[in-house]
Design a protein around this motif. Structure first.
Motif, PDB file in Angstrom:
ATOM      1  N   ILE A 115       0.850  -1.184   0.000  1.00 19.53           N
ATOM      2  CA  ILE A 115       0.000   0.000   0.000  1.00 19.53           C
ATOM      3  C   ILE A 115       0.890   1.240   0.000  1.00 19.53           C
ATOM      4  CG2 ILE A 115      -1.732   1.330   1.278  1.00 19.53           C
ATOM      5  CD1 ILE A 115      -2.883  -1.217   0.171  1.00 19.53           C
ATOM      6  N   ASP A 116       0.543   2.213  -0.824  1.00 15.61           N
ATOM      7  CA  ASP A 116       1.353   3.425  -0.889  1.00 15.61           C
ATOM      8  C   ASP A 116       1.322   4.184   0.437  1.00 15.61           C
ATOM      9  OD1 ASP A 116       2.242   3.415  -3.710  1.00 15.61           O
ATOM     10  OD2 ASP A 116       0.100   3.470  -4.093  1.00 15.61           O
ATOM     11  N   LEU A 117       0.128   4.370   0.993  1.00 15.98           N
ATOM     12  CA  LEU A 117      -0.003   5.126   2.237  1.00 15.98           C
ATOM     13  C   LEU A 117      -1.025   4.451   3.143  1.00 15.98           C
ATOM     14  CD1 LEU A 117       0.246   7.591   4.139  1.00 15.98           C
ATOM     15  CD2 LEU A 117      -1.357   8.803   2.635  1.00 15.98           C
ATOM     16  N   MET A 118      -0.590   4.051   4.326  1.00 14.87           N
ATOM     17  CA  MET A 118      -1.504   3.506   5.335  1.00 14.87           C
ATOM     18  C   MET A 118      -1.620   4.533   6.454  1.00 14.87           C
ATOM     19  SD  MET A 118      -3.541   1.012   6.128  1.00 14.87           S
ATOM     20  CE  MET A 118      -3.044  -0.446   5.190  1.00 14.87           C
ATOM     21  N   GLN A 119      -2.865   4.922   6.743  1.00 11.91           N
ATOM     22  CA  GLN A 119      -3.128   5.975   7.719  1.00 11.91           C
ATOM     23  C   GLN A 119      -3.942   5.420   8.898  1.00 11.91           C
ATOM     24  OE1 GLN A 119      -4.319   9.554   4.830  1.00 11.91           O
ATOM     25  NE2 GLN A 119      -4.975   7.556   4.108  1.00 11.91           N
ATOM     26  N   ILE A 120      -3.762   6.015  10.051  1.00 17.71           N
ATOM     27  CA  ILE A 120      -4.549   5.639  11.224  1.00 17.71           C
ATOM     28  C   ILE A 120      -5.797   6.522  11.228  1.00 17.71           C
ATOM     29  CG2 ILE A 120      -4.591   5.411  13.729  1.00 17.71           C
ATOM     30  CD1 ILE A 120      -1.469   5.231  13.558  1.00 17.71           C
ATOM     31  N   HIS A 121      -6.936   5.898  10.976  1.00 19.59           N
ATOM     32  CA  HIS A 121      -8.186   6.623  10.748  1.00 19.59           C
ATOM     33  C   HIS A 121      -8.686   7.261  12.035  1.00 19.59           C
ATOM     34  CE1 HIS A 121     -12.026   6.677   8.137  1.00 19.59           C
ATOM     35  NE2 HIS A 121     -12.145   7.578   9.090  1.00 19.59           N
ATOM     36  N   ASN A 122      -8.834   8.587  11.988  1.00 16.74           N
ATOM     37  CA  ASN A 122      -9.356   9.365  13.119  1.00 16.74           C
ATOM     38  C   ASN A 122      -8.606   9.080  14.423  1.00 16.74           C
ATOM     39  OD1 ASN A 122     -11.167  10.386  11.305  1.00 16.74           O
ATOM     40  ND2 ASN A 122     -12.936   9.265  12.079  1.00 16.74           N
ATOM     41  N   LEU A 123      -7.328   8.720  14.290  1.00 18.16           N
ATOM     42  CA  LEU A 123      -6.445   8.478  15.436  1.00 18.16           C
ATOM     43  C   LEU A 123      -6.901   7.331  16.330  1.00 18.16           C
ATOM     44  CD1 LEU A 123      -5.622  12.160  16.518  1.00 18.16           C
ATOM     45  CD2 LEU A 123      -4.264  10.621  15.083  1.00 18.16           C
ATOM     46  N   GLN A 124      -7.740   6.443  15.807  1.00 14.81           N
ATOM     47  CA  GLN A 124      -8.246   5.353  16.634  1.00 14.81           C
ATOM     48  C   GLN A 124      -7.115   4.389  17.036  1.00 14.81           C
ATOM     49  OE1 GLN A 124     -11.866   3.562  15.337  1.00 14.81           O
ATOM     50  NE2 GLN A 124     -11.718   1.830  16.721  1.00 14.81           N
ATOM     51  N   GLY A 140       8.430  -3.396   3.975  1.00 15.85           N
ATOM     52  CA  GLY A 140       8.018  -3.104   2.612  1.00 15.85           C
ATOM     53  C   GLY A 140       6.553  -3.338   2.293  1.00 15.85           C
ATOM     54  N   LYS A 141       5.707  -3.522   3.298  1.00 17.07           N
ATOM     55  CA  LYS A 141       4.284  -3.738   3.027  1.00 17.07           C
ATOM     56  C   LYS A 141       3.531  -2.423   2.828  1.00 17.07           C
ATOM     57  CE  LYS A 141       2.100  -7.251   4.812  1.00 17.07           C
ATOM     58  NZ  LYS A 141       1.453  -8.235   5.731  1.00 17.07           N
ATOM     59  N   ILE A 142       4.093  -1.335   3.337  1.00 17.21           N
ATOM     60  CA  ILE A 142       3.563  -0.008   3.066  1.00 17.21           C
ATOM     61  C   ILE A 142       4.731   0.923   2.760  1.00 17.21           C
ATOM     62  CG2 ILE A 142       1.506  -0.276   4.514  1.00 17.21           C
ATOM     63  CD1 ILE A 142       2.918   1.339   6.686  1.00 17.21           C
ATOM     64  N   ARG A 143       4.441   1.992   2.030  1.00 19.86           N
ATOM     65  CA  ARG A 143       5.495   2.936   1.670  1.00 19.86           C
ATOM     66  C   ARG A 143       5.536   4.134   2.608  1.00 19.86           C
ATOM     67  NH1 ARG A 143       4.403   5.145  -3.603  1.00 19.86           N
ATOM     68  NH2 ARG A 143       6.565   5.838  -3.547  1.00 19.86           N
ATOM     69  N   TYR A 144       4.361   4.602   3.038  1.00 19.17           N
ATOM     70  CA  TYR A 144       4.289   5.786   3.892  1.00 19.17           C
ATOM     71  C   TYR A 144       3.298   5.556   5.035  1.00 19.17           C
ATOM     72  CZ  TYR A 144       6.461   8.273  -0.055  1.00 19.17           C
ATOM     73  OH  TYR A 144       7.303   8.684  -1.061  1.00 19.17           O
ATOM     74  N   ILE A 145       3.527   6.271   6.142  1.00 18.38           N
ATOM     75  CA  ILE A 145       2.693   6.210   7.343  1.00 18.38           C
ATOM     76  C   ILE A 145       1.971   7.543   7.524  1.00 18.38           C
ATOM     77  CG2 ILE A 145       2.749   6.097   9.877  1.00 18.38           C
ATOM     78  CD1 ILE A 145       5.257   4.315   9.590  1.00 18.38           C
ATOM     79  N   GLY A 146       0.676   7.478   7.861  1.00 19.00           N
ATOM     80  CA  GLY A 146      -0.071   8.716   8.064  1.00 19.00           C
ATOM     81  C   GLY A 146      -1.060   8.635   9.212  1.00 19.00           C
ATOM     82  N   ILE A 147      -1.554   9.801   9.620  1.00 19.34           N
ATOM     83  CA  ILE A 147      -2.615   9.903  10.618  1.00 19.34           C
ATOM     84  C   ILE A 147      -3.694  10.814  10.048  1.00 19.34           C
ATOM     85  CG2 ILE A 147      -1.214   9.450  12.664  1.00 19.34           C
ATOM     86  CD1 ILE A 147      -0.932  12.469  13.077  1.00 19.34           C
ATOM     87  N   THR A 148      -4.952  10.619  10.474  1.00 16.62           N
ATOM     88  CA  THR A 148      -6.040  11.405   9.917  1.00 16.62           C
ATOM     89  C   THR A 148      -7.055  11.827  10.968  1.00 16.62           C
ATOM     90  OG1 THR A 148      -7.794   9.757   9.470  1.00 16.62           O
ATOM     91  CG2 THR A 148      -5.920   9.781   7.963  1.00 16.62           C
ATOM     92  N   HIS A 149      -7.786  12.878  10.625  1.00 15.79           N
ATOM     93  CA  HIS A 149      -9.017  13.221  11.338  1.00 15.79           C
ATOM     94  C   HIS A 149      -9.818  14.165  10.449  1.00 15.79           C
ATOM     95  CE1 HIS A 149     -11.712  13.375  14.741  1.00 15.79           C
ATOM     96  NE2 HIS A 149     -10.912  12.548  15.380  1.00 15.79           N
ATOM     97  N   TYR A 150     -11.045  14.458  10.878  1.00 13.00           N
ATOM     98  CA  TYR A 150     -11.928  15.256  10.028  1.00 13.00           C
ATOM     99  C   TYR A 150     -12.600  16.407  10.776  1.00 13.00           C
ATOM    100  CZ  TYR A 150     -15.885  12.895  12.225  1.00 13.00           C
ATOM    101  OH  TYR A 150     -16.797  12.430  13.136  1.00 13.00           O
ATOM    102  N   THR A 151     -12.175  16.684  12.008  1.00  9.16           N
ATOM    103  CA  THR A 151     -12.790  17.761  12.774  1.00  9.16           C
ATOM    104  C   THR A 151     -11.740  18.771  13.241  1.00  9.16           C
ATOM    105  OG1 THR A 151     -12.572  16.704  14.947  1.00  9.16           O
ATOM    106  CG2 THR A 151     -14.530  16.152  13.637  1.00  9.16           C
ATOM    107  N   ASP A 152     -12.171  20.015  13.380  1.00 11.55           N
ATOM    108  CA  ASP A 152     -11.277  21.052  13.902  1.00 11.55           C
ATOM    109  C   ASP A 152     -10.777  20.708  15.299  1.00 11.55           C
ATOM    110  OD1 ASP A 152     -11.802  22.429  11.589  1.00 11.55           O
ATOM    111  OD2 ASP A 152     -12.918  24.062  12.533  1.00 11.55           O
TER     112      ASP A 152
END
Length: 281
Positions: A115-124, A140-152
């Motif tokens: 996977i190009d980018l695997m993110q932790i959804h809403n910091l769960q 090598g199973k993912i290329r990049y690490i990310g974190i996400t959320h959708y609220t201010d």
């Protein structure tokens, strides 16, 4: 369609590697949670094909989005273009083994070994999953690490994490009307060398309701803006900290309109303020 150097979609650099990404991608929440019939997926296949044709490549999904991962995987495989996309998805569960199982499912659904980018959804359960993501990146199973959320309300937490943990991407909400990210989060991401993906660029559609029946300002053409969607997206893309925006759509016309924001001139800081003032936001 082949593009010359002069009319390629604008690209931004991923600080962690120097790899470049086109600035307009595609979100999949709701729009890609459909059945497997050709009637249900036909327009989505066209959307994906046109995204590539216009020079885009980032497609964002999540296990939270129902069948989106599976639909994206099947359609990109049908298009024989799966490896041309930058596929980003998320882990959205609690517990180490549960996260591993879910991410393995995502690999299968997306027809990928990596996977190009695997993110932790809403910091769960982010601390648990971050350890796993580091291991997966090393193997090598993912290329990049990310974190996400959708609220201010989550912006300060995202900022704290990207300042203290080695992550490659942060994804959050930002629009010309919802500008909380401008206070410090965008600057923090830039200063720490973290790529930025923007969700909710149209503020859940509220921006279009705001301008319903209104004409674009006459000076919009000076910025190669030909629609309200491009007005809203170019405001975001003009911030150099923004790597990619991911408006979601299942409509080919909307996709072509959105990708148009990735071409031509961008507003400078003075003009961005003018855009906000014109909308009286």
């Amino acid at each position: 369609m082949a593009y010359t150097k002069e009319d390629q979609m604008i690209q931004r650099t991923i600080p962690a590697t120097g790899e470049k990404l086109p600035v307009v991608g595609l979100g999949s929440w709701q729009q890609f949670d459909v059945g497997a019939s050709a009637q249900e997926t036909g327009s989505l296949k066209e959307v994906l094909g046109n995204l590539l044709d216009k020079g885009g490549k980032v497609v964002d999904a999540s296990p939270m989005y129902g069948r989106a991962e599976e639909v994206i995987g099947d359609l990109t495989a049908d298009l024989k273009s799966n490896d041309q996309f930058f596929l980003a998805t998320k882990v959205w569960t609690t517990g180490r083994q549960e996260g591993i199982s879910q991410m393995n499912d995502s690999l299968r659904k997306l027809h990928r070994k990596k996977i190009d980018l695997m993110q932790i959804h809403n910091l769960q359960d982010w601390q648990t999953h971050l350890k796993t993501l580091r291991e997966w990146k090393e193997t090598g199973k993912i290329r990049y690490i990310g974190i996400t959320h959708y609220t201010d309300a989550a912006h300060s937490r995202l900022e704290q994490i990207l300042k203290t943990e080695p992550i490659d991407f942060v994804q959050f909400n930002y629009s010309i009307r919802s500008r909380n990210a401008e206070k410090s989060l965008l600057n923090a991401a830039r200063d720490k060398g973290v790529a930025v993906i923007i969700n909710e660029p149209f503020d859940q559609g509220a921006l279009f309701r705001l301008v319903k029946g209104k004409e674009l300002p006459t000076w919009a053409g000076e910025l190669d803006i030909h629609s309200w969607a491009q007005f809203f997206l170019k405001y975001l893309i003009a911030d150099p900290a923004v790597t990619c925006v991911i408006p979601g759509t299942s409509d080919v016309g909307h996709l072509l309109d959105n990708t148009g924001a990735g071409f031509g001139r961008l507003p400078d800081p003075t003009t961005r303020k003018k855009m906000v003032d014109w909308l009286r936001l």
